[in-house]
Design an enzyme around this catalytic site. Structure first.
Site, PDB file in Angstrom:
ATOM      1  N   LYS A  15       0.862  -1.192   0.000  1.00 15.71           N
ATOM      2  CA  LYS A  15       0.000   0.000   0.000  1.00 15.71           C
ATOM      3  C   LYS A  15       0.890   1.230   0.000  1.00 15.71           C
ATOM      4  O   LYS A  15       1.830   1.331   0.795  1.00 15.71           O
ATOM      5  CB  LYS A  15      -0.868  -0.019   1.258  1.00 15.71           C
ATOM      6  CG  LYS A  15      -2.154   0.774   1.142  1.00 15.71           C
ATOM      7  CD  LYS A  15      -3.129   0.142   0.165  1.00 15.71           C
ATOM      8  CE  LYS A  15      -4.584   0.422   0.510  1.00 15.71           C
ATOM      9  NZ  LYS A  15      -5.488  -0.332  -0.389  1.00 15.71           N
ATOM     10  N   THR A  63      -3.772  -5.487   0.564  1.00 11.11           N
ATOM     11  CA  THR A  63      -3.146  -4.176   0.821  1.00 11.11           C
ATOM     12  C   THR A  63      -4.017  -3.371   1.779  1.00 11.11           C
ATOM     13  O   THR A  63      -3.524  -2.524   2.513  1.00 11.11           O
ATOM     14  CB  THR A  63      -2.887  -3.387  -0.486  1.00 11.11           C
ATOM     15  OG1 THR A  63      -4.124  -3.006  -1.075  1.00 11.11           O
ATOM     16  CG2 THR A  63      -2.052  -4.193  -1.459  1.00 11.11           C
ATOM     17  N   ASP A  64      -5.293  -3.678   1.809  1.00 13.86           N
ATOM     18  CA  ASP A  64      -6.176  -3.025   2.788  1.00 13.86           C
ATOM     19  C   ASP A  64      -5.795  -3.421   4.216  1.00 13.86           C
ATOM     20  O   ASP A  64      -5.818  -2.598   5.129  1.00 13.86           O
ATOM     21  CB  ASP A  64      -7.634  -3.396   2.486  1.00 13.86           C
ATOM     22  CG  ASP A  64      -8.600  -2.538   3.278  1.00 13.86           C
ATOM     23  OD1 ASP A  64      -8.652  -1.318   3.028  1.00 13.86           O
ATOM     24  OD2 ASP A  64      -9.263  -3.076   4.195  1.00 13.86           O
ATOM     25  N   PHE A 171      31.461  29.253 -11.055  1.00 14.44           N
ATOM     26  CA  PHE A 171      31.606  28.086 -11.944  1.00 14.44           C
ATOM     27  C   PHE A 171      32.508  28.503 -13.093  1.00 14.44           C
ATOM     28  O   PHE A 171      32.098  29.243 -13.986  1.00 14.44           O
ATOM     29  CB  PHE A 171      30.237  27.602 -12.445  1.00 14.44           C
ATOM     30  CG  PHE A 171      30.336  26.312 -13.208  1.00 14.44           C
ATOM     31  CD1 PHE A 171      30.828  25.156 -12.602  1.00 14.44           C
ATOM     32  CD2 PHE A 171      29.944  26.233 -14.536  1.00 14.44           C
ATOM     33  CE1 PHE A 171      30.933  23.962 -13.302  1.00 14.44           C
ATOM     34  CE2 PHE A 171      30.055  25.042 -15.253  1.00 14.44           C
ATOM     35  CZ  PHE A 171      30.539  23.905 -14.634  1.00 14.44           C
ATOM     36  N   ARG A 188      27.832  33.893  -8.556  1.00 12.91           N
ATOM     37  CA  ARG A 188      26.510  33.603  -9.132  1.00 12.91           C
ATOM     38  C   ARG A 188      25.564  33.168  -8.020  1.00 12.91           C
ATOM     39  O   ARG A 188      25.987  32.925  -6.883  1.00 12.91           O
ATOM     40  CB  ARG A 188      26.622  32.500 -10.186  1.00 12.91           C
ATOM     41  CG  ARG A 188      27.074  31.176  -9.606  1.00 12.91           C
ATOM     42  CD  ARG A 188      27.010  30.004 -10.584  1.00 12.91           C
ATOM     43  NE  ARG A 188      27.397  28.765  -9.907  1.00 12.91           N
ATOM     44  CZ  ARG A 188      27.314  27.563 -10.443  1.00 12.91           C
ATOM     45  NH1 ARG A 188      26.881  27.409 -11.672  1.00 12.91           N
ATOM     46  NH2 ARG A 188      27.675  26.495  -9.751  1.00 12.91           N
ATOM     47  N   VAL A 245      28.488  22.897  -7.938  1.00  8.56           N
ATOM     48  CA  VAL A 245      27.558  22.092  -7.139  1.00  8.56           C
ATOM     49  C   VAL A 245      28.256  20.792  -6.732  1.00  8.56           C
ATOM     50  O   VAL A 245      28.150  20.336  -5.589  1.00  8.56           O
ATOM     51  CB  VAL A 245      26.261  21.803  -7.947  1.00  8.56           C
ATOM     52  CG1 VAL A 245      25.328  20.897  -7.160  1.00  8.56           C
ATOM     53  CG2 VAL A 245      25.561  23.098  -8.333  1.00  8.56           C
ATOM     54  N   GLN A 246      29.017  20.225  -7.670  1.00  5.21           N
ATOM     55  CA  GLN A 246      29.719  18.966  -7.398  1.00  5.21           C
ATOM     56  C   GLN A 246      30.638  19.090  -6.183  1.00  5.21           C
ATOM     57  O   GLN A 246      30.638  18.228  -5.293  1.00  5.21           O
ATOM     58  CB  GLN A 246      30.569  18.554  -8.615  1.00  5.21           C
ATOM     59  CG  GLN A 246      29.806  18.046  -9.821  1.00  5.21           C
ATOM     60  CD  GLN A 246      29.387  19.129 -10.815  1.00  5.21           C
ATOM     61  OE1 GLN A 246      29.174  20.283 -10.434  1.00  5.21           O
ATOM     62  NE2 GLN A 246      29.236  18.774 -12.079  1.00  5.21           N
ATOM     63  N   ASN A 272      20.319  21.918 -10.020  1.00  7.58           N
ATOM     64  CA  ASN A 272      20.921  23.259 -10.009  1.00  7.58           C
ATOM     65  C   ASN A 272      19.889  24.218 -10.582  1.00  7.58           C
ATOM     66  O   ASN A 272      19.661  24.250 -11.780  1.00  7.58           O
ATOM     67  CB  ASN A 272      22.205  23.245 -10.860  1.00  7.58           C
ATOM     68  CG  ASN A 272      23.010  24.524 -10.698  1.00  7.58           C
ATOM     69  OD1 ASN A 272      22.673  25.382  -9.894  1.00  7.58           O
ATOM     70  ND2 ASN A 272      24.081  24.641 -11.479  1.00  7.58           N
ATOM     71  N   HIS A 274      18.680  27.298 -11.943  1.00  6.84           N
ATOM     72  CA  HIS A 274      19.380  28.423 -12.557  1.00  6.84           C
ATOM     73  C   HIS A 274      18.603  29.727 -12.415  1.00  6.84           C
ATOM     74  O   HIS A 274      17.368  29.742 -12.498  1.00  6.84           O
ATOM     75  CB  HIS A 274      19.643  28.138 -14.037  1.00  6.84           C
ATOM     76  CG  HIS A 274      20.428  26.877 -14.269  1.00  6.84           C
ATOM     77  ND1 HIS A 274      21.701  26.693 -13.772  1.00  6.84           N
ATOM     78  CD2 HIS A 274      20.117  25.730 -14.911  1.00  6.84           C
ATOM     79  CE1 HIS A 274      22.138  25.495 -14.124  1.00  6.84           C
ATOM     80  NE2 HIS A 274      21.188  24.886 -14.807  1.00  6.84           N
TER      81      HIS A 274
HETATM   82  O1  LIG Z   1      27.974  23.808 -10.475  1.00  4.89           O
HETATM   83  C1  LIG Z   1      27.807  23.566 -11.681  1.00  4.89           C
HETATM   84  N1  LIG Z   1      28.139  22.341 -12.170  1.00  4.89           N
HETATM   85  C2  LIG Z   1      27.990  22.018 -13.489  1.00  4.89           C
HETATM   86  O2  LIG Z   1      28.315  20.880 -13.898  1.00  4.89           O
HETATM   87  C3  LIG Z   1      27.446  23.010 -14.335  1.00  4.89           C
HETATM   88  N2  LIG Z   1      27.146  23.031 -15.660  1.00  4.89           N
HETATM   89  C4  LIG Z   1      26.620  24.257 -15.936  1.00  4.89           C
HETATM   90  O3  LIG Z   1      26.216  24.617 -17.086  1.00  4.89           O
HETATM   91  N3  LIG Z   1      26.600  25.023 -14.810  1.00  4.89           N
HETATM   92  C5  LIG Z   1      27.098  24.259 -13.798  1.00  4.89           C
HETATM   93  N4  LIG Z   1      27.281  24.503 -12.483  1.00  4.89           N
END
Ligand SMILES: O=c1[nH]c(=O)c2[nH]c(=O)[nH]c2[nH]1
Length: 313
Positions: A15, A63-64, A171, A188, A245-246, A272, A274
């Protein structure tokens, strides 16, 4: 019609979207009430093959019935306020109650009800939804080794935690070729909706120990890690001079593992989100260079989507 050879290679049922709200009344007069709101999914694996292949329902736990069991446990489980232990309790019950159930899976999303502050004091029984973030847990209990040797896998986390920083994110120096139009940016906006999961390494459990409220240690641990993971995520996000971000993801995950010995691995999924500076040059307004950009258009799609798992070694 020509014959075809097939086999039922996997099956799991249960459920989903069992919505349950629980009030815990204070044991002392004048005390605070606690409220919990969960979305629960309960799934089973076991000797159910013939329900698919032979239309034989004799072994099917309806599931009830599963939905009813969730409500009964919400009323009776001493662990209801700790989603991980509540899920372990419920899943352990399913593999114990039904001999032909080999594994039970319980997923819980815990919705956020925070106390309303009234003149600086948290109210006893009034709450506000102050964010869409959810505490999550996914529990798998394997009952095949018997009642006293239940193997539980617990993965907990957070989802839908929306964060944004208006500076402290760059970036630059990414791969360039004939397909590239993006320019380096040293400052940014960085915004993401955090989807975080982390795994616990747990010893084998006995059903009677879970049932009798032994295990308070792990109870506290689950709650501690939950707070620590959120706090760490927010702190690292806020303070990191982000190169991407990575890179920020990796720092957040590493810090959670460093601070929480019971956590074996941490995974993030980070869209991410934008924010594109709006071109206002037609009005002779400088808004496109990073140092001038003040007005942005938040873009829902497409978004980057950065994911990784970091594991203790
Ligand atoms: O932090 C980021 N990682 C990316 O891999 C990426 N690619 C992108 O276009 N902007 C960003 N920013």
């Amino acid at each position: 019609m020509s014959e075809v050879n097939v086999t039922l290679s996997a099956n799991r049922y249960g459920k989903d979207l069992v919505r349950v709200f629980r009030v815990i009344r204070p044991t002392t007069p004048g005390g605070k009430q606690i409220v919990l709101e969960y979305n629960v999914r309960l799934m089973l694996e076991g000797d159910f093959g013939t329900s698919y292949t032979q239309a034989d329902n004799s072994k099917v736990v309806a599931t009830d019935t599963m939905k009813n069991t969730v409500y009964v446990f919400a009323k009776t489980s001493p662990h209801v306020a700790t989603p991980e232990l509540f899920a372990i309790h419920l899943a352990s019950h399913m593999v114990t109650q039904y001999a032909h159930v080999t594994k039970a899976f319980v997923d819980i999303e815990s919705l956020k009800w925070s106390r309303i502050p009234v003149q600086g004091v948290e109210h006893k029984h009034s709450f506000v939804r102050d964010g869409e973030e959810k505490r999550t847990t996914s529990v798998e209990v394997d009952g095949t080794q018997g009642k006293d040797k239940l193997a539980a896998k617990v993965t907990s986390g957070i989802k839908d935690l929306l964060v944004l920083k208006s500076s402290g994110s760059a970036f630059e120096n990414f791969l360039r070729d004939e397909y590239t139009t993006l320019v380096d940016v040293s400052d940014r906006i960085f915004s993401t909706s955090v989807d975080l999961t982390y795994t616990f390494a747990l010893p084998a459990l006995s059903f009677s120990a879970i049932d009798k409220l032994e295990g308070l240690d792990i109870e506290a641990q689950f709650n501690r890690v939950s707070s620590s993971a959120k706090e760490t995520t927010l702190e690292v996000f806020a303070t990191d001079e982000s190169a991407s971000v990575q890179a920020t993801l990796y720092k957040m995950a590493t810090d959670i593992i460093r601070k929480n010995p019971s956590v074996g691995s941490v995974a993030y999924k980070l869209p991410n989100k934008h924010y594109i500076p709006v071109d206002l040059s037609y009005m002779k307004l400088n808004n496109t260079k990073p140092e001038d950009a003040e007005v942005f258009c938040p873009v829902a799609a497409p978004s980057g989507y950065i994911t990784a798992t970091v594991t203790r070694v």
